[in-house]
Design a protein around this motif. Structure first.
Motif, mmCIF file in Angstrom:
data_model
loop_
_atom_site.group_PDB
_atom_site.id
_atom_site.type_symbol
_atom_site.label_atom_id
_atom_site.label_comp_id
_atom_site.label_asym_id
_atom_site.label_seq_id
_atom_site.Cartn_x
_atom_site.Cartn_y
_atom_site.Cartn_z
ATOM 1 N N SER A 162 10.404 -26.721 7.873
ATOM 2 C CA SER A 162 9.864 -26.764 8.888
ATOM 3 C C SER A 162 10.810 -26.095 10.065
ATOM 4 O O SER A 162 11.883 -26.547 10.262
ATOM 5 N N GLY A 163 10.334 -25.219 10.766
ATOM 6 C CA GLY A 163 11.034 -24.707 11.985
ATOM 7 C C GLY A 163 11.431 -25.420 13.069
ATOM 8 O O GLY A 163 12.393 -25.270 13.720
ATOM 9 N N ALA A 164 10.476 -26.548 13.399
ATOM 10 C CA ALA A 164 10.732 -27.429 14.233
ATOM 11 C C ALA A 164 12.046 -28.360 13.829
ATOM 12 O O ALA A 164 12.823 -28.891 14.700
ATOM 13 N N ALA A 165 12.044 -28.686 12.658
ATOM 14 C CA ALA A 165 13.297 -29.496 12.036
ATOM 15 C C ALA A 165 14.478 -28.488 11.787
ATOM 16 O O ALA A 165 15.503 -29.184 11.830
ATOM 17 N N ALA A 203 14.954 -22.328 7.791
ATOM 18 C CA ALA A 203 13.999 -23.292 7.012
ATOM 19 C C ALA A 203 12.763 -22.681 6.735
ATOM 20 O O ALA A 203 11.902 -22.929 5.544
ATOM 21 N N GLU A 204 12.089 -21.730 7.464
ATOM 22 C CA GLU A 204 10.697 -21.307 7.117
ATOM 23 C C GLU A 204 10.873 -19.801 6.396
ATOM 24 O O GLU A 204 10.679 -19.763 5.211
ATOM 25 N N VAL A 205 11.368 -18.731 7.442
ATOM 26 C CA VAL A 205 11.437 -17.417 6.710
ATOM 27 C C VAL A 205 12.541 -17.468 5.545
ATOM 28 O O VAL A 205 12.380 -16.842 4.591
ATOM 29 N N GLU A 237 11.904 -24.221 17.664
ATOM 30 C CA GLU A 237 10.450 -24.214 17.780
ATOM 31 C C GLU A 237 10.206 -24.710 19.036
ATOM 32 O O GLU A 237 9.091 -25.194 19.286
ATOM 33 N N THR A 238 10.927 -24.881 20.114
ATOM 34 C CA THR A 238 10.517 -25.492 21.218
ATOM 35 C C THR A 238 10.596 -24.061 22.578
ATOM 36 O O THR A 238 9.733 -24.557 23.576
ATOM 37 N N ALA A 239 10.639 -23.134 22.035
ATOM 38 C CA ALA A 239 10.464 -21.987 23.065
ATOM 39 C C ALA A 239 11.148 -22.273 24.218
ATOM 40 O O ALA A 239 10.950 -21.875 25.111
ATOM 41 N N GLN A 240 12.440 -22.773 24.038
ATOM 42 C CA GLN A 240 13.485 -23.169 25.219
ATOM 43 C C GLN A 240 14.691 -22.342 25.144
ATOM 44 O O GLN A 240 15.283 -22.175 26.216
ATOM 45 N N GLY A 241 15.009 -21.686 24.030
ATOM 46 C CA GLY A 241 16.119 -20.999 24.054
ATOM 47 C C GLY A 241 15.976 -19.575 23.149
ATOM 48 O O GLY A 241 14.879 -19.366 22.941
ATOM 49 N N GLY A 242 17.004 -18.844 23.016
ATOM 50 C CA GLY A 242 16.949 -17.890 22.160
ATOM 51 C C GLY A 242 16.362 -16.652 22.945
ATOM 52 O O GLY A 242 16.309 -16.341 24.123
ATOM 53 N N LEU A 243 15.479 -15.924 21.981
ATOM 54 C CA LEU A 243 14.617 -14.844 22.464
ATOM 55 C C LEU A 243 13.848 -15.441 23.402
ATOM 56 O O LEU A 243 13.400 -14.574 24.553
ATOM 57 N N ALA A 244 13.276 -16.635 23.423
ATOM 58 C CA ALA A 244 12.042 -17.178 24.098
ATOM 59 C C ALA A 244 12.728 -17.239 25.632
ATOM 60 O O ALA A 244 11.950 -17.093 26.570
ATOM 61 N N ALA A 245 14.041 -17.537 25.856
ATOM 62 C CA ALA A 245 14.677 -17.684 27.186
ATOM 63 C C ALA A 245 15.062 -16.605 27.869
ATOM 64 O O ALA A 245 15.816 -16.548 28.706
ATOM 65 N N THR A 246 15.081 -15.269 27.100
ATOM 66 C CA THR A 246 15.492 -13.959 27.617
ATOM 67 C C THR A 246 14.506 -13.682 28.782
ATOM 68 O O THR A 246 13.423 -14.286 28.890
ATOM 69 N N PRO A 247 14.978 -12.845 29.809
ATOM 70 C CA PRO A 247 14.263 -12.434 31.070
ATOM 71 C C PRO A 247 12.941 -12.060 30.463
ATOM 72 O O PRO A 247 11.906 -12.400 31.010
ATOM 73 N N ILE A 287 4.830 -32.834 9.293
ATOM 74 C CA ILE A 287 6.480 -32.718 8.978
ATOM 75 C C ILE A 287 6.643 -31.328 8.414
ATOM 76 O O ILE A 287 7.812 -31.174 7.944
ATOM 77 N N GLY A 288 5.791 -30.341 8.565
ATOM 78 C CA GLY A 288 6.064 -29.035 7.871
ATOM 79 C C GLY A 288 5.234 -28.618 6.857
ATOM 80 O O GLY A 288 4.720 -29.449 5.759
ATOM 81 N N GLY A 289 5.017 -27.396 6.737
ATOM 82 C CA GLY A 289 4.114 -26.532 5.923
ATOM 83 C C GLY A 289 2.609 -27.192 5.866
ATOM 84 O O GLY A 289 2.018 -27.032 4.775
ATOM 85 N N GLY A 290 2.107 -27.826 6.817
ATOM 86 C CA GLY A 290 0.806 -28.270 6.626
ATOM 87 C C GLY A 290 0.688 -29.903 6.396
ATOM 88 O O GLY A 290 -0.153 -30.360 6.626
ATOM 89 N N ALA A 291 1.703 -30.430 5.867
ATOM 90 C CA ALA A 291 1.902 -31.919 5.311
ATOM 91 C C ALA A 291 2.035 -32.657 6.722
ATOM 92 O O ALA A 291 2.702 -32.466 7.612
ATOM 93 N N ILE A 292 1.400 -33.923 6.406
ATOM 94 C CA ILE A 292 1.383 -34.687 7.691
ATOM 95 C C ILE A 292 1.890 -36.338 7.245
ATOM 96 O O ILE A 292 1.641 -36.445 6.058
ATOM 97 N N GLU A 293 2.286 -36.946 8.223
ATOM 98 C CA GLU A 293 2.416 -38.390 7.961
ATOM 99 C C GLU A 293 1.846 -39.136 9.211
ATOM 100 O O GLU A 293 2.047 -39.084 10.194
#
Lengths: 303, 219
Positions: free
Chosen positions: A160-163, A168-170, A267-277, B125-131
């Motif tokens: 998960s990108g958020a985690a 973790a994703e790509v 994945e919060t769109a708060q930093g990095g490229l998301a926060a560029t002008p 939790i990622g990849g479409g899985a949920i809890e």
């Protein structure tokens, strides 16, 4: 049930079968469903990937207009004969882009392992197919091999990108693809694991910083580079190059890095490229009002 | 292990753009809908963490509502779900919450009709899985194994009646939780098993006295 890459490789070596076969056997055991049903279900996923890819290659545009059409540009460039990095590599890149352009346009795709990273596995599969001429069953096996490696990452780390950020994703998707390419090209289970390790090592630390929170910029191009990374690592592993750090330890390192990554880069769109002008300007153009700044967010987290 | 199947990794087939923020959100909405057993009149959707900051970009709003409308992850009408909800008179209100959740992709759904309300807390939790973490303040622990939920009267013998039926069908329980709000009141059993559960088994459990409802949580 295998818990890590080392166990997966030794299971395949002991039984002298492909990694794909270990994954299929485990799926039969866990689901209680017959082999034919499991194979048929994976073939349906393969069909979805093929359709999405074809749709992307014929040209799509997302609702925001931020992405779409790059897969077509690349295919035209390949046909011009001017490509420098080799047609197979460019074909994989264009097909990864095609899939993610369809995803960004809210089209139907198959997550591998996630939707944001759905381009890498099918992109490399359908490019390598042109050279290796696999049977339909071998293409299905490609997906089971990818599943086996993704399964280890998802259970021992995160996809998960958020985690865990984009690594973790790509990063996971590219590692999975590299391992599958090696197996389809006739490499050993051990070489598949080396390819996964080499790929993931080179994606460590990659943050998830989507502009405006959309799965468009930079996600589509990250899939392109994931595909290219996977193919290069697969060739390296097939050449006999090994990773000094074992695959399972690379996965563990990815997880540790993900956990220490600031929330602004997950994945919060708060930093990095998301926060560029430019990132902020695009966000304002799409949603009208700018979202809370990083500072406000951190203050809110503390209070 | 959180993930059990190859199809948790290669899959789901879904409408983009995000497996956690779109497909996972559809699934959470759909679980809430099936627990409510009908279309709610009003739903309050409280978004936390990454869900709160990026839900518009990922179509998380459209996806949650699509799930509440009982759509699957690959339904091509997901992009139009807000419009459809309006057409079928399901009122939806979004709340962006500032509180920091344990997992970044957390949502609380409060479904209401004239006579009942239901509160579900779900995590993608990622990849479409949920809890599903909580149902009406009952804390749950569910993963990818086949699982079902039994709503019942808190009374002696109900648990043993349910497990007797499972044992009759040679179904092994991997994990089980029983919780209640107050002694003698409504209680919930969540049972995770090792194999696919046929409808006949669930129907037989539904027939038991003191059992108010049975819902399949994970097929």
């Amino acid at each position: 049930m295998f818990r890590n890459v080392a166990e997966l490789v030794s299971l395949a070596e002991q039984s002298q079968v492909k990694i794909a076969e270990i994954m299929i056997r485990q799926e039969i055991e866990v689901s209680g469903r017959p082999r034919e049903e499991i194979i048929a279900k994976m073939e349906q996923n393969l069909d979805v990937m093929e359709k999405a890819l074809e749709r992307g290659l014929s040209g799509v545009k997302s609702q925001t207009g931020l992405t779409g059409g790059d897969a077509v540009l690349l295919q035209n460039y390949i046909r011009s004969g001017k490509g420098l990095s080799g047609n197979l590599l460019l074909d994989a890149v264009s097909k990864a882009v095609a899939t993610n352009e369809v995803n960004a346009a809210m089209g139907v795709i198959c997550a591998t392992p996630t939707a944001g990273s759905a381009g890498v596995v099918p992109g490399t599969l359908f490019a390598v197919k042109e050279k290796l001429n696999p049977t339909r069953m071998e293409m299905i096996e490609f997906l089971f091999t990818a599943a086996a490696f993704g399964f280890v990452v998802a259970n021992n780390a995160t996809v998960s990108g958020a985690a865990g950020g984009c690594q973790a994703e790509v990063g996971s998707a590219a590692g999975m693809a590299a391992a599958s390419i090696v197996e389809m090209a006739g490499g050993t289970p051990r070489q598949a694991a080396e390819a996964m390790a080499i790929t993931l090592k080179n994606m460590l630390g990659l943050v998830c910083d989507p502009v405006a929170g959309l799965v468009e910029v930079p996600c589509v191009k990250r899939n392109a580079m994931g595909a290219s990374n996977a193919l290069t690592a697969a060739d390296m592993a097939l050449a006999g190059i090994t990773s000094r750090i074992p695959c399972d330890e690379v996965i563990a390192a990815m997880y540790e890095i993900g956990k220490t990554m600031p929330s602004a880069l997950r994945e919060t769109a708060q930093g990095g490229l998301a926060a560029t002008p430019t990132g902020r300007r695009l966000e304002a153009e799409i949603f009208g009002e700018p979202k809370g700044k990083l500072k406000d967010y951190l203050v809110a987290s503390i209070s | 292990m959180k993930y059990r199947s190859a199809f948790d990794i290669i899959g789901p087939v879904m409408v983009g753009p995000s497996s956690s923020h779109t497909a996972g959100a559809v699934r959470i909405g759909r679980v809430a809908r099936s627990l409510f057993e009908k279309q709610p009149k009003k739903v309050d959707i409280h978004l936390y963490g990454s869900f709160a900051t990026t839900y518009k970009g990922h179509g998380t709003d459209l996806a949650l509502v699509a799930g509440l409308l009982d759509f699957d992850t690959f339904n091509e009408r997901i992009p139009d779900s807000l419009k459809i909800a309006n057409e079928v008179n399901m009122e939806v209100v979004f709340h962006e919450e500032g509180a920091i959740p344990e997992h970044p992709n957390t949502v609380k759904l409060v479904l209401a009709s004239d006579e009942q309300t239901l509160e579900v807390i779900g995590v993608s939790i990622g990849g479409g899985a949920i809890e599903i973490k909580e149902i009406n303040s009952f804390k749950l622990k569910l993963s990818g194994d086949p699982a079902f939920l039994v709503m019942h009267q808190d009374k002696f013998g109900v648990v043993s009646c349910v497990t007797s039926i499972l044992s009759k069908y040679k179904i092994n329980i991997g994990h089980m939780e029983v919780s209640r709000k107050e002694k003698g009141d409504m209680a919930i059993m969540v049972i995770q098993v090792d194999q696919k559960i046929e409808d006949a088994v669930l129907n037989e459990i539904k027939e038991l006295s003191n059992v108010r409802g049975v819902i399949r949580m994970v097929a």
